[in-house]
Motif scaffolding. Structure first.
Motif, PDB file in Angstrom:
ATOM      1  N   THR A  10      14.729  22.863  37.221  1.00 54.91           N
ATOM      2  CA  THR A  10      15.996  22.361  36.704  1.00 54.91           C
ATOM      3  C   THR A  10      17.094  23.414  36.711  1.00 54.91           C
ATOM      4  O   THR A  10      18.278  23.071  36.706  1.00 54.91           O
ATOM      5  CB  THR A  10      15.828  21.820  35.274  1.00 54.91           C
ATOM      6  OG1 THR A  10      15.367  22.881  34.412  1.00 54.91           O
ATOM      7  CG2 THR A  10      14.827  20.679  35.234  1.00 54.91           C
ATOM      8  N   SER A  35       8.014  20.164  35.558  1.00 56.14           N
ATOM      9  CA  SER A  35       9.451  20.357  35.372  1.00 56.14           C
ATOM     10  C   SER A  35       9.715  21.388  34.303  1.00 56.14           C
ATOM     11  O   SER A  35       9.150  21.328  33.206  1.00 56.14           O
ATOM     12  CB  SER A  35      10.119  19.037  34.959  1.00 56.14           C
ATOM     13  OG  SER A  35      11.490  19.252  34.634  1.00 56.14           O
ATOM     14  N   SER A  36      10.588  22.341  34.623  1.00 52.09           N
ATOM     15  CA  SER A  36      11.066  23.255  33.584  1.00 52.09           C
ATOM     16  C   SER A  36      11.945  22.473  32.618  1.00 52.09           C
ATOM     17  O   SER A  36      12.451  21.398  32.936  1.00 52.09           O
ATOM     18  CB  SER A  36      11.850  24.409  34.209  1.00 52.09           C
ATOM     19  OG  SER A  36      12.888  23.914  35.045  1.00 52.09           O
ATOM     20  N   ASP A  37      12.121  22.997  31.400  1.00 55.83           N
ATOM     21  CA  ASP A  37      12.918  22.321  30.374  1.00 55.83           C
ATOM     22  C   ASP A  37      13.837  23.368  29.743  1.00 55.83           C
ATOM     23  O   ASP A  37      13.485  23.999  28.754  1.00 55.83           O
ATOM     24  CB  ASP A  37      11.996  21.689  29.328  1.00 55.83           C
ATOM     25  CG  ASP A  37      12.764  20.900  28.280  1.00 55.83           C
ATOM     26  OD1 ASP A  37      14.001  20.861  28.345  1.00 55.83           O
ATOM     27  OD2 ASP A  37      12.114  20.318  27.385  1.00 55.83           O
ATOM     28  N   HIS A  38      15.014  23.547  30.340  1.00 54.14           N
ATOM     29  CA  HIS A  38      15.930  24.607  29.933  1.00 54.14           C
ATOM     30  C   HIS A  38      17.300  24.057  29.538  1.00 54.14           C
ATOM     31  O   HIS A  38      17.735  23.022  30.045  1.00 54.14           O
ATOM     32  CB  HIS A  38      16.125  25.609  31.082  1.00 54.14           C
ATOM     33  CG  HIS A  38      15.080  26.666  31.143  1.00 54.14           C
ATOM     34  ND1 HIS A  38      15.359  27.985  31.431  1.00 54.14           N
ATOM     35  CD2 HIS A  38      13.746  26.613  30.933  1.00 54.14           C
ATOM     36  CE1 HIS A  38      14.237  28.690  31.405  1.00 54.14           C
ATOM     37  NE2 HIS A  38      13.247  27.877  31.111  1.00 54.14           N
ATOM     38  N   ASN A  51      19.133  17.867  31.743  1.00 57.91           N
ATOM     39  CA  ASN A  51      18.118  17.533  30.753  1.00 57.91           C
ATOM     40  C   ASN A  51      16.822  17.128  31.435  1.00 57.91           C
ATOM     41  O   ASN A  51      16.781  16.202  32.251  1.00 57.91           O
ATOM     42  CB  ASN A  51      18.614  16.396  29.858  1.00 57.91           C
ATOM     43  CG  ASN A  51      17.613  16.056  28.771  1.00 57.91           C
ATOM     44  OD1 ASN A  51      16.724  15.251  28.975  1.00 57.91           O
ATOM     45  ND2 ASN A  51      17.776  16.667  27.621  1.00 57.91           N
ATOM     46  N   ALA A  52      15.756  17.811  31.090  1.00 61.10           N
ATOM     47  CA  ALA A  52      14.475  17.588  31.765  1.00 61.10           C
ATOM     48  C   ALA A  52      13.890  16.216  31.457  1.00 61.10           C
ATOM     49  O   ALA A  52      13.301  15.571  32.326  1.00 61.10           O
ATOM     50  CB  ALA A  52      13.484  18.682  31.354  1.00 61.10           C
ATOM     51  N   TRP A  53      14.038  15.759  30.220  1.00 64.11           N
ATOM     52  CA  TRP A  53      13.401  14.502  29.827  1.00 64.11           C
ATOM     53  C   TRP A  53      14.058  13.295  30.483  1.00 64.11           C
ATOM     54  O   TRP A  53      13.370  12.373  30.929  1.00 64.11           O
ATOM     55  CB  TRP A  53      13.415  14.373  28.306  1.00 64.11           C
ATOM     56  CG  TRP A  53      12.495  15.358  27.669  1.00 64.11           C
ATOM     57  CD1 TRP A  53      12.801  16.611  27.226  1.00 64.11           C
ATOM     58  CD2 TRP A  53      11.088  15.201  27.466  1.00 64.11           C
ATOM     59  NE1 TRP A  53      11.687  17.234  26.745  1.00 64.11           N
ATOM     60  CE2 TRP A  53      10.622  16.393  26.866  1.00 64.11           C
ATOM     61  CE3 TRP A  53      10.193  14.167  27.706  1.00 64.11           C
ATOM     62  CZ2 TRP A  53       9.289  16.570  26.522  1.00 64.11           C
ATOM     63  CZ3 TRP A  53       8.864  14.342  27.369  1.00 64.11           C
ATOM     64  CH2 TRP A  53       8.422  15.536  26.786  1.00 64.11           C
ATOM     65  N   THR A  70       5.709  18.625  31.724  1.00 64.28           N
ATOM     66  CA  THR A  70       6.733  19.593  31.323  1.00 64.28           C
ATOM     67  C   THR A  70       6.108  20.973  31.395  1.00 64.28           C
ATOM     68  O   THR A  70       5.005  21.206  30.910  1.00 64.28           O
ATOM     69  CB  THR A  70       7.228  19.323  29.895  1.00 64.28           C
ATOM     70  OG1 THR A  70       6.107  19.096  29.020  1.00 64.28           O
ATOM     71  CG2 THR A  70       8.151  18.111  29.861  1.00 64.28           C
ATOM     72  N   THR A  73       7.910  22.656  27.481  1.00 67.08           N
ATOM     73  CA  THR A  73       8.842  22.296  26.420  1.00 67.08           C
ATOM     74  C   THR A  73       8.549  23.113  25.169  1.00 67.08           C
ATOM     75  O   THR A  73       7.385  23.323  24.817  1.00 67.08           O
ATOM     76  CB  THR A  73       8.725  20.792  26.113  1.00 67.08           C
ATOM     77  OG1 THR A  73       9.398  20.049  27.127  1.00 67.08           O
ATOM     78  CG2 THR A  73       9.337  20.447  24.767  1.00 67.08           C
ATOM     79  N   ASN A 110      17.221  29.568  25.603  1.00 67.01           N
ATOM     80  CA  ASN A 110      17.446  28.132  25.420  1.00 67.01           C
ATOM     81  C   ASN A 110      17.541  27.707  23.964  1.00 67.01           C
ATOM     82  O   ASN A 110      18.266  26.768  23.629  1.00 67.01           O
ATOM     83  CB  ASN A 110      16.306  27.354  26.080  1.00 67.01           C
ATOM     84  CG  ASN A 110      16.166  27.674  27.540  1.00 67.01           C
ATOM     85  OD1 ASN A 110      17.071  27.416  28.321  1.00 67.01           O
ATOM     86  ND2 ASN A 110      15.042  28.271  27.918  1.00 67.01           N
TER      87      ASN A 110
END
Length: 321
Positions: A10, A35-38, A51-53, A70, A73, A110
């Motif tokens: 992301t 998926s990264s969540d940053h 937004n990752a979600w 994820t 997260t 983050n």
């Protein structure tokens, strides 16, 4: 048999591209996608942080076969664990059981955005353990009340959760996180192929559970250009977890990595189109007991040629492992 995955990075791609890449990776033959969540990219030059979600919801609809995860997260500051549980349960249903909730104790980069400061490592570990307990309880589908040192939950309940909720993977870097992963997790997540992490995981109940690793590469027919791209976008990777977890912003990562040379990057990240170089790096994870290895292709504009290379050369070679 080892499963091979693709990373939805992301930090380097807009959301529309990520959904397209998810479909392309599935067609190329990858087994799973993480998926990264940053909230921030690592460096300004990376340029993105959708937004990752929301993106994963679209990916779940657009794909059919690949497992999703994820990676990872953080459920201790930017998200309350009750919110993470709801998001994960919903994504589990939308993906028809293809989703694993990967959790970690996060990075200052983050989490600082909510203005609550950045706790010490020991406090973060305490918060993280409580968060995992809350999420696991909510996955049971009943009302949950919780009063811990760091979190309070009052009469929370998930109204939409599968009979078999998403597995929970826990990121590890040392003894404390390995113990938590072994006792409370369904899988171990790590970014370094260190056998001792798996050994510690096993000592606390992790034996037989999946181990998911991640490896950055910079594919390109022009090796020098691939090295340049990796240096521009991924030199932060050389800082190591203890540094990366505490730096507060992209300027800090830029300063911390200013003395990382192109030669340094080329030594730590496979660059170019040498299949054997990638195969050798992946083998370190396989030899360390990892059951899943997710590749990160550096550079948003290099994804399409990477998928073609993956189908024709890379994945067939990796399957030999």
């Amino acid at each position: 048999m080892t499963k091979f995955g693709y990373t939805l990075m992301t930090e380097q791609s807009p959301p529309t591209n990520l959904v397209r890449y998810a479909v392309a990776a599935e067609r190329a033959g990858y087994d799973f996608e993480v998926s990264s969540d940053h909230y921030f990219p690592w460096l300004d030059s990376m340029g993105h942080a959708p937004n990752a979600w929301t993106t994963l919801g679209a990916v779940a609809h657009a794909t059919e076969r690949v497992e999703l995860m994820t990676y990872v997260t953080c459920p201790i500051l930017r998200y309350h664990p009750t919110v993470v549980a709801q998001q994960a349960a919903t994504l589990g249903l939308l993906s028809e059981g293809r989703f694993t909730l990967g959790l970690g104790s996060g990075e200052n980069l983050n989490e600082h955005v909510v203005g609550k400061g950045w706790p010490s490592v020991s406090v973060r570990q305490e918060m993280f353990a409580e968060a995992v307990e809350i999420i696991r309880a909510l996955f049971g589908g009943d009302y949950v009340d919780f009063r811990g040192e760091h979190f309070r939950v009052t009469a929370a309940k998930l109204w939409d959760v599968a009979a078999t909720p998403p597995p929970i993977g826990i990121a590890v870097s040392g003894p404390a996180s390995c113990q938590l992963a072994g006792e409370q997790g369904d899988a171990m997540i790590a970014v370094e192929p260190l056998p001792e992490l798996g050994e510690l995981f096993d000592q606390h109940g992790g034996s037989g559970k999946p181990r998911i690793g991640q490896l950055p590469i910079s594919y390109g027919a022009d090796k020098d250009a691939a090295i340049d791209r990796a240096h521009e976008l991924f030199r932060w990777f050389a800082g190591g977890w203890k540094v990366n977890a505490d730096l507060p912003g992209t300027a800090g990562f830029d300063a911390a990595s200013q003395f990382v040379t192109k030669d340094d990057v080329a030594e730590s990240i496979p660059c170019g189109d040498d299949v054997d170089a990638v195969k050798s790096a992946v083998k370190e994870f396989v030899d360390a007991g990892f059951t899943h290895v997710a590749l990160v292709q550096i550079g948003d504009d290099q994804q399409d040629p990477f998928f073609e290379w993956s189908t024709n050369e890379l994945l067939p070679a990796l399957r030999e492992l």
